[in-house]
Design a protein around this motif. Structure first.
Motif, PDB file in Angstrom:
ATOM      1  N   THR A 153       0.820  -1.207   0.000  1.00  0.00           N
ATOM      2  CA  THR A 153       0.000   0.000   0.000  1.00  0.00           C
ATOM      3  C   THR A 153       0.858   1.263   0.000  1.00  0.00           C
TER       4      THR A 153
ATOM      5  N   TRP B  14       0.423   4.051  -2.538  1.00  0.00           N
ATOM      6  CA  TRP B  14      -0.719   4.972  -2.516  1.00  0.00           C
ATOM      7  C   TRP B  14      -0.311   6.391  -2.140  1.00  0.00           C
TER       8      TRP B  14
ATOM      9  N   CYS C 210      -0.343   3.958  14.343  1.00  0.00           N
ATOM     10  CA  CYS C 210      -0.288   3.705  12.913  1.00  0.00           C
ATOM     11  C   CYS C 210      -1.375   2.708  12.498  1.00  0.00           C
ATOM     12  N   PRO C 211      -2.332   3.123  11.652  1.00  0.00           N
ATOM     13  CA  PRO C 211      -3.401   2.197  11.261  1.00  0.00           C
ATOM     14  C   PRO C 211      -2.898   1.000  10.455  1.00  0.00           C
ATOM     15  N   GLU C 212      -1.724   1.142   9.870  1.00  0.00           N
ATOM     16  CA  GLU C 212      -1.196   0.021   9.088  1.00  0.00           C
ATOM     17  C   GLU C 212      -0.403  -0.933   9.966  1.00  0.00           C
ATOM     18  N   GLY C 213       0.022  -0.472  11.123  1.00  0.00           N
ATOM     19  CA  GLY C 213       0.881  -1.314  11.950  1.00  0.00           C
ATOM     20  C   GLY C 213       2.217  -1.542  11.278  1.00  0.00           C
ATOM     21  N   CYS C 214       2.692  -0.553  10.485  1.00  0.00           N
ATOM     22  CA  CYS C 214       3.920  -0.776   9.728  1.00  0.00           C
ATOM     23  C   CYS C 214       5.127  -0.111  10.364  1.00  0.00           C
TER      24      CYS C 214
ATOM     25  N   TYR D  82       4.490  -0.115   3.079  1.00  0.00           N
ATOM     26  CA  TYR D  82       3.082  -0.089   3.469  1.00  0.00           C
ATOM     27  C   TYR D  82       2.589   1.290   3.887  1.00  0.00           C
TER      28      TYR D  82
ATOM     29  N   LYS E  29       1.009   4.617   4.109  1.00  0.00           N
ATOM     30  CA  LYS E  29       0.101   5.303   3.189  1.00  0.00           C
ATOM     31  C   LYS E  29       0.282   6.820   3.267  1.00  0.00           C
ATOM     32  N   GLY E  30       1.201   7.273   4.101  1.00  0.00           N
ATOM     33  CA  GLY E  30       1.455   8.694   4.201  1.00  0.00           C
ATOM     34  C   GLY E  30       0.329   9.468   4.850  1.00  0.00           C
ATOM     35  N   CYS E  31      -0.381   8.861   5.789  1.00  0.00           N
ATOM     36  CA  CYS E  31      -1.534   9.551   6.381  1.00  0.00           C
ATOM     37  C   CYS E  31      -1.111  10.686   7.291  1.00  0.00           C
ATOM     38  N   GLY E  32       0.073  10.575   7.884  1.00  0.00           N
ATOM     39  CA  GLY E  32       0.576  11.667   8.707  1.00  0.00           C
ATOM     40  C   GLY E  32       0.141  11.631  10.157  1.00  0.00           C
ATOM     41  N   ILE E  33      -0.567  10.566  10.572  1.00  0.00           N
ATOM     42  CA  ILE E  33      -0.973  10.486  11.979  1.00  0.00           C
ATOM     43  C   ILE E  33       0.270  10.494  12.872  1.00  0.00           C
TER      44      ILE E  33
END
Lengths: 319, 392, 96
Positions: C30, C33, C55-59, C74, C76-80
């Protein structure tokens, strides 16, 4: 600046490093629900079977031939996560008693979004809770039918704009207040219900762990912000969840045998609700009058809970 | 030593299910099958059956709970009728697609409106294309035999499909008939413990119920279709085993004097016995008439059927459900499609009989048989007839 | 996009669409993305693990020196992580 107290800063390093919900799932970037599931699994551990309603988490996690789940998992349809869970729980009981499976406890956890829990899934959930199955139900509430494109659900808050209850010249979004499913489930006399928010991961994980220890049906309602549906930048997911708690929109409490306990202290005074509403595109259209209405209601709901904390005794004491 | 009893058939069906040692039963009552879950819960309460009995709050939840339980590796059973079947209807195709061998007894009842609790086949016919196997019982003995056979067929590793055992509501469910019961030891020998293909459990992690994108969905449906088609092999084997063990013979189509007959009647379910009396009467009058009792509905026994009607000049197909505005009743349409390319196929008359519990007598069958015998191919009077509708 | 195996024939499909490969979504990267990527200032990082928790991906995991960093396959660059990082050790920069 986050509200996490200093001693919690290093708590993440005590959390189980195993990822039961693998990366590579197709959830949006910044998805609060995916994070909540990832954390829930860490609190549940390996001896768990998960039943999942149709929704964001089901379609993004298990697309044949891959699955993000590192736990046994079953999805059947939209309204029935709780009844599938009831079936799994009963099967585990019967098979363990007959010696057909390993003789150790495996917990059944049924999960669903607000769509699959609060509206179409409410019957199945109510039935499962009433029958007293030894299972945990966790509702991941992102306050609309997000998977199908942000349509209004019973959990959508007053005034939010969704695709089926949009804001416009003749409408200010959802006209009804949010359905309080936590209280509905409590009325089933279950031993444990709780609210949670993904922005308070340890509070949430502790509640999942507690529910695991309690025999009987348990319910946790976890707010899981959806940047896509709430019209926010992805990175603000955790921040908005925190604001929901700080403004009193999402009070964090648990009810064990009828005794209410607030698990993350409410700020005195609460932050003004406009701090929570303003950053979200779905509330952008609200007039000051509507915001005042929401503010009043939020304060009332928080007072309701404080009132219950003070006045309601545990059922054991009343028995 | 086999036990014989005079018993209400629904109760007998429950006793038969209990002999199969299900692990989980999830059921919701609906007339006329209610006596089945009721008696099963009695058997559990008496301690005669070690089973988790879930009184779900709806049929949808009943079938869902069965899915969960079957997914966890349990042998499961449920029963319903009519509206209950429709209410669990969303789950029905999913059970087949997920290859869960759930046995469901249907006390066939008319679909509402107007609401009607009596017997016809509109409920099972509405589920024709759902990927479930389906058999029809004509009397009480067949009901209990088929229930026991159903578990063995469904759970076979080459099948892994859910199955409907159809018994006419009231006409069978509430009738008291003499029934020979196998012993528990005999059933245990015939039907060993269920060994699931997969089960959700942390000891062997599996995800069930995945999303099927367009690039695989077509192949899943093909695989499902092939599974239903190939289940016939297993069904015939199980019926052979049953005959060896218990002496009672089952075939996809049972012929009652049909061989060499000019005129054939086709029935399904309890009407077969009434029709057989009519066939006897017509034969006494000198007509060349026979009866075909269709036991296996899905997968449709095409080869056996073509053989059975070969040489017949006329065929009266008795449907018990309406396909409004269609070209024939559900069974009629199925058979017409099957025989379309057959040279010298019989002239088919399609009657829709006994809707909503309307009584169909021996005289009615004689009337229909005589009328059908006069049918000429290529000159059908009408595509189908709702028999006995006053005013028509 | 991770390499996709060619579509299976109907005979090769697992009955019921069951998936016996837990965690197999890891085959799909991912990381393709994202439009932004986290960069780390290890001078500021206190190795608390808050980014790992959120991290929602757990990465996110610790490298050999103990610093928490995202697996860019993995992310996704969400920035959280950047938003939640206390000492401000993470910045999101546009993907080149």
């Amino acid at each position: 600046m986050s509200i996490i107290e200093n001693f919690d800063v290093y708590a993440p390093r005590l959390v189980d490093q195993e990822e039961f919900y693998a990366a590579g799932h197709r959830a949006c970037g910044g998805c609060g629900e995916a994070l909540a599931i990832r954390l829930m699994c860490k609190a549940m551990g390996r001896d768990t079977i998960v039943t999942n309603a149709t929704g964001c988490m089901e379609v993004t996690a298990c697309m044949y031939p891959t699955t993000a789940w590192n736990l046994p998992w079953i999805h059947v349809a939209f309204p029935n996560s709780a009844s599938v869970g009831a079936g799994v729980e009963s099967a585990l009981k019967a098979l363990r008693r007959k010696g057909k499976i390993a003789d150790r406890y495996v917990q059944t956890v049924s999960i669903g979004g607000d769509g699959g829990t609060v509206d179409i899934g409410l019957q199945a959930l109510s039935g499962a809770m009433e029958r007293g199955h030894d299972m945990l139900y966790v509702c991941f509430d992102n306050e609309a039918y997000m998977n199908t494109g942000i349509q209004r659900s019973g959990a959508t808050p007053f005034g939010a704009s969704t695709t089926t209850a949009p804001a416009g010249d003749e409408s200010f979004g959802k006209k009804a207040w949010k359905k309080n499913v936590t209280e509905i489930i409590l009325a089933h006399n279950v031993p444990y219900v709780a609210t949670a928010c993904v922005s308070y991961p340890f509070d949430f994980m502790n509640k999942v762990k507690k529910a695991r220890e309690i025999k009987g049906p348990c319910y946790i309602h976890c707010m899981a912000p959806c940047p896509t549906g709430w019209r926010l930048p992805m990175g603000d997911c955790i921040k908005i969840g925190r604001l929901a708690v700080e403004t009193g929109v999402c009070p964090l409490y648990e009810v064990e045998n009828g005794k209410y306990k607030i698990t993350v202290d409410m700020l005195e005074p609460l932050r003004p609700v406009i701090d929570y509403l303003k950053p979200q595109g779905r509330f952008r259209h609200l007039t000051p009058e509507k915001i005042e209405e929401i503010q009043a209601r939020v304060i009332m709901e928080c007072n309701k809970i404080k009132n219950k904390v003070d006045s309601l005794q545990s059922w054991d004491e009343l028995g | 030593m086999a036990k014989q009893a005079g018993m209400e058939i629904a109760f007998a069906a429950a006793e038969a299910v209990a002999l199969c040692r299900p692990d989980v039963i999830a059921a919701y009552p609906i007339t006329p099958n209610t006596h089945m879950p009721e008696h099963l819960s009695d058997i559990v309460a008496e301690g005669r059956l070690d089973c988790e009995f879930i009184c779900t709050e709806s049929e949808h939840s009943a079938m869902s709970a069965c899915c969960g339980a079957s997914g966890a590796g349990a042998r499961v059973f449920t029963a319903t009728s009519s509206q209950g079947l429709l209410y669990m209807g969303e789950i029905i195709p999913i059970v087949s697609a997920m290859r869960l061998p759930i046995v469901t007894a249907l006390g066939n009842r008319a679909l509402s409106g107007p609401i009607n609790i009596w017997n016809d086949h509109s409920d099972i016919m509405s589920q024709r294309d759902m990927g479930w196997l389906a058999v029809f019982a004509a009397n009480g003995q067949e009901v209990i035999d088929m229930v026991i056979q159903a578990f063995k067929i469904a759970e076979n590793r080459d099948v892994m499909l859910p199955i409907f055992v159809n018994l006419d509501g009231f006409q069978l469910t509430h009738m008291v008939e003499p029934i020979v019961f196998p012993t528990q030891a005999q059933v245990d020998k015939f039907l060993p413990a269920y060994k699931p293909y997969a089960a959700v459990h942390p000891d062997n992690i599996v995800s069930m119920g995945s999303l099927g994108m367009p690039d695989v969905f077509n192949e899943f449906k093909k695989a499902q279709d092939e599974a239903v088609i190939n289940s016939k092999k297993v069904i015939l084997e199980v019926w052979k085993d049953w005959e060896k063990a218990f002496g009672r013979k089952y075939e996809p189509i049972i012929s009652y004097g049909a061989k060499g007959a000019d005129v054939l009647l086709l029935t399904m379910g309890s009407m077969t016995e009434t029709a057989s009396v009519a066939v006897d009467e017509m034969c006494k009058e000198g007509m060349s008439v026979g009866l075909l009792d269709l036991k296996l509905w899905r997968p449709f026994p095409s080869e056996e059927f073509k053989k059975a009607v070969k040489g017949a000049k006329a065929l009266a197909v008795m449907d018990r459900a309406v396909s409004y505005g269609g070209t024939a009743g559900p069974v009629g349409a199925e058979i017409k499609a099957l025989l379309y390319d057959e040279p010298d196929a019989p002239a088919i008359t399609n009657y829709i009989i006994g809707l909503g519990g309307r009584d169909v007598t021996v005289e009615d069958f004689i009337k229909m048989g005589k009328e059908a015998s006069k049918a000429k191919k290529g000159k059908p009077e009408k595509a189908y007839e709702i028999y006995g509708a006053r005013g028509s | 996009m991770a390499d996709k195996k060619g579509p299976e024939t109907w005979q090769e499909l697992i009955p019921g669409g069951m998936v016996f490969r837990p965690g197999s979504t890891r085959e799909y990267h991912t990381g393709t993305w994202r439009s932004e990527r986290p960069v780390y200032d290890t001078n500021k990082c206190i190795k608390c693990g808050i980014c790992y928790i959120f991290c929602p991906e757990g990465c996110i995991s610790q490298n050999e020196d103990g610093y928490f960093m995202a697996d860019l396959d993995y992310c996704k660059g969400c920035g959280i992580c950047a938003h939640e990082c206390w000492p401000g050790a993470i910045t999101m920069i546009e993907e080149g």
